[in-house]
Design a protein around this motif. Sequence first.
Motif, PDB file in Angstrom:
ATOM      1  N   CYS B   3       0.847  -1.192   0.000  1.00 50.73           N
ATOM      2  CA  CYS B   3       0.000   0.000   0.000  1.00 50.73           C
ATOM      3  C   CYS B   3       0.884   1.245   0.000  1.00 50.73           C
ATOM      4  CB  CYS B   3      -0.887  -0.041   1.233  1.00 50.73           C
ATOM      5  SG  CYS B   3      -1.693   1.514   1.589  1.00 50.73           S
ATOM      6  N   ASP B   5       0.194   4.076   0.982  1.00 51.90           N
ATOM      7  CA  ASP B   5      -0.076   4.976   2.099  1.00 51.90           C
ATOM      8  C   ASP B   5       0.591   4.510   3.382  1.00 51.90           C
ATOM      9  OD1 ASP B   5      -2.755   6.128   4.079  1.00 51.90           O
ATOM     10  OD2 ASP B   5      -1.299   7.358   3.026  1.00 51.90           O
ATOM     11  N   CYS B   6       0.279   3.287   3.803  1.00 50.96           N
ATOM     12  CA  CYS B   6       0.882   2.801   5.055  1.00 50.96           C
ATOM     13  C   CYS B   6       2.199   2.089   4.786  1.00 50.96           C
ATOM     14  CB  CYS B   6      -0.078   1.885   5.803  1.00 50.96           C
ATOM     15  SG  CYS B   6      -0.489   0.381   4.913  1.00 50.96           S
ATOM     16  N   ARG B   9       0.669  -2.949   4.578  1.00 49.11           N
ATOM     17  CA  ARG B   9      -0.253  -3.972   4.088  1.00 49.11           C
ATOM     18  C   ARG B   9      -0.202  -4.037   2.566  1.00 49.11           C
ATOM     19  NH1 ARG B   9      -2.857  -1.600   8.627  1.00 49.11           N
ATOM     20  NH2 ARG B   9      -3.351   0.188   7.339  1.00 49.11           N
ATOM     21  N   CYS B  29      -4.298  -0.189   0.421  1.00 49.38           N
ATOM     22  CA  CYS B  29      -4.939  -1.306   1.091  1.00 49.38           C
ATOM     23  C   CYS B  29      -6.332  -0.841   1.514  1.00 49.38           C
ATOM     24  CB  CYS B  29      -4.123  -1.757   2.303  1.00 49.38           C
ATOM     25  SG  CYS B  29      -4.129  -0.608   3.672  1.00 49.38           S
ATOM     26  N   CYS B  32      -6.470   1.635   4.562  1.00 53.05           N
ATOM     27  CA  CYS B  32      -6.068   3.011   4.296  1.00 53.05           C
ATOM     28  C   CYS B  32      -7.102   3.718   3.425  1.00 53.05           C
ATOM     29  CB  CYS B  32      -4.698   3.065   3.632  1.00 53.05           C
ATOM     30  SG  CYS B  32      -3.371   2.670   4.766  1.00 53.05           S
TER      31      CYS B  32
HETATM   32 ZN   LIG Z   1      -2.342   0.910   3.685  1.00 52.76          ZN
END
Ligand SMILES: [Zn+2]
Lengths: 362, 173
Positions: B3, B5-6, B9, B29, B32
């Motif tokens: 992902c 963003d994070c 995941r 993910c 997110c």
């Molecule tokens: Zn994520």
Amino acid sequence: MGTHEFMKQPVSDWMKAEGPDSDIVISTRVRLARNITGAPFPMLCTNFQALDVFEKVEHAVSLPKLQELGPFEWVALNDLDPLEKKALVEKHLISPNFASEARYGAVFLSANESISVMVNEEDHLRIQCLSSGFQLSETFQKASCIDDAIDSKLEYAFDEKCGYLTSCPTNVGTGMRASVMMHLPALVLMKQINHMVHAVTQVGLAVRGIYGEGSEALGNLFQISNQITLGQSEEEIIEHLYQVASQLIDHERQARERMLQANNPRTIDRIFRSLGILSHAYIIDSKEALQRLSDVRLGVDMGYISGLSSGVLKELMVLTQPGFLQVEAGSALSPEERDMHRAQMIRQRLDQANRESTGKQD
Amino acid sequence: MVCQDCGKRPSTLHFTKIVNGEKSEYHLCEACAREKGDVIPGTPNGFSIHNLLSGLMDFESVTKGASKAPQQLRCDTCGLTYLQFSKLGRFGCADCYTNFRHKLEPLLKRIHGNTSHNGKIPRRIGGEFRFKREINRLKLLMMQAIDQEEFERAAQIRDQVRAIESQWKREMS
Ligand SMILES: [Zn+2]
Ligand SMILES: [Zn+2]
């Protein structure tokens, strides 16, 4: 694999040099965080924007101004296998998060590995310079020089009030984190270290152990760094850190002096016991290895052990980290294999150093 | 692919958005994507991940009531809300510093004990800014001198300020 320069030598060239006060200060590091205008910080960059930053920086560093500073290698993280990334982490050339999470990450690396520029880490750029021993001003000058060269090609995100804008507000302003890695075994043995650490944190600096989790300092290695990046000039930050680290050096020297005068058989036993274990152990984990190497290093610096250079010990401190052992072995190792391999390597290096020094005396 | 963003995941939602001819790819993910709600970085308006996802999963019911604060402080450029910033401890873009400005002062004061930069300046804004900063510094000294009734010194500083101002005009023209 195996084509990158940084994989050929386990210990960086810059580290082999003996710097000032190198009996106590292992190394000096200065890091500058920078972002360029026109793209969000890496956390919110789209892949497209991250690639754009990657390409812009690759272009900027290929220009003559930087290449004049010596040979460099541009390494895209995507091209590295996990072991190669691990080796870069253990050489302190990239951060662990960067190795595992960066999108379009790259590192621009000088041949002697004293300069590394991480691209698309938490900030678009993390310029890092490392030196052997206690060399704060020199190291800052070098980082600033790289900064100027990149600044001449890219537009930095900067605000007149807040300074250099960074993803994390703890870095804003100068974007600078300066640190010294110190070996303080006598202060630890004399139980003065907690007092010292407390005093240092009271004057706006941070102290942390180099290896190991939390505040546990393996191998008696401590990193002292500035916490404040906004409101003080780079020179003021460097000067403050210099003053405090100088005092720590004095205290460590005094503690060693007192230990020498006391000539405590337990201290001497501890030093030689560690030398004995390192010279003969068949299995050793990295935690024990670091602690024993610290004891032996103290023994060398205090003159109890002769014929063994502190350079060899410094090298072993890096070499015995898990990633390097695997790189050296050429494959991933199980923990037990690693501990055996580590013990074997330490035995060999000490034996070799021993033979070299007796050879010289003949 | 993880992902974006994070970074932890695996990303399960992949889509491409074109704004003013610029193509942006998203790999998120579900967690997110859900947390972001309709805030997708780089898309100031007209695009809602709610609409995109609501057909795929029961999205509306997940977010309903969770954070529906309409006047929440948000950076127009990158879409980060102040709430997200306080969770992540990270800003999304350079403009966050402008858009969250009044929230920022006490925060910076707490972290650094200070709120204004006093160090190096990039080359491109160096010239003009350097003048401004020097003049401000001198004016502060001048006020101090006046407070302490050292009028002669104050007059000297005033002359210095004038000299710098005229030098500035010369260089800028
Ligand atoms: Zn994520
Ligand atoms: Zn923003």
